[in-house]
Structures are given as structure tokens and as C-alpha cells.
Design a protein around this motif. Structure first.
Motif, short mmCIF file in Angstrom:
data_model
loop_
_atom_site.label_atom_id
_atom_site.label_comp_id
_atom_site.label_asym_id
_atom_site.label_seq_id
_atom_site.Cartn_x
_atom_site.Cartn_y
_atom_site.Cartn_z
N GLY A 57 34.86 -37.25 7.74
CA GLY A 57 34.75 -38.02 6.51
C GLY A 57 35.56 -39.29 6.47
N GLU A 58 36.37 -39.56 7.49
CA GLU A 58 37.19 -40.77 7.48
C GLU A 58 36.34 -42.04 7.53
N GLU A 59 35.16 -41.96 8.09
CA GLU A 59 34.32 -43.16 8.21
C GLU A 59 33.71 -43.58 6.89
N PHE A 60 33.67 -42.70 5.93
CA PHE A 60 33.03 -43.03 4.65
C PHE A 60 33.94 -43.81 3.78
#
Length: 60
Positions: A57-60
């Protein structure tokens, strides 16, 4: 005749006490096992899957 009735009563009392002791230990073991079935998957998710979810979820 009265002593036979008293002896039977004492035997029944001891038998019921012994049965209750065994049943209570079995019940406690079953409760412990049920809690383990609930808690262990939560520990697995918290320790293994949640960090992977955070990385994803870090890319969101």
C-alpha cells in the motif's frame, strides 16, 4: 439398613464429585483450544500478512 443407604449416598457423592472434576478439566481444555483457534490466526495476520499489506500500500 440405614447404614447401607448412607454408604450408597456417600458413594454417589464421591462419584459425582469425581465426574465434575473431570468434566470441568475437559471444559477448560476445550475453552483453551477454542481461544487458541481464534488468537493464533490473529497473531499470524499481525506478524506476516499486515507488513506485506503495508509494503503493497505504500505506492498509493
Amino acid at each position: 439398613m440405614e447404614t447401607v443407604g448412607a454408604e450408597i449416598f456417600e458413594l454417589l457423592k464421591e462419584a459425582i464429585t469425581g465426574i465434575f472434576a473431570v468434566v470441568s478439566k475437559i471444559t477448560l481444555f476445550l475453552i483453551w483450544a477454542l481461544l487458541a483457534l481464534i488468537i493464533l490466526p490473529c497473531v499470524f495476520v499481525a506478524g506476516h500478512i499486515f507488513p506485506l499489506w503495508q509494503e503493497w500500500g505504500e505506492e498509493f
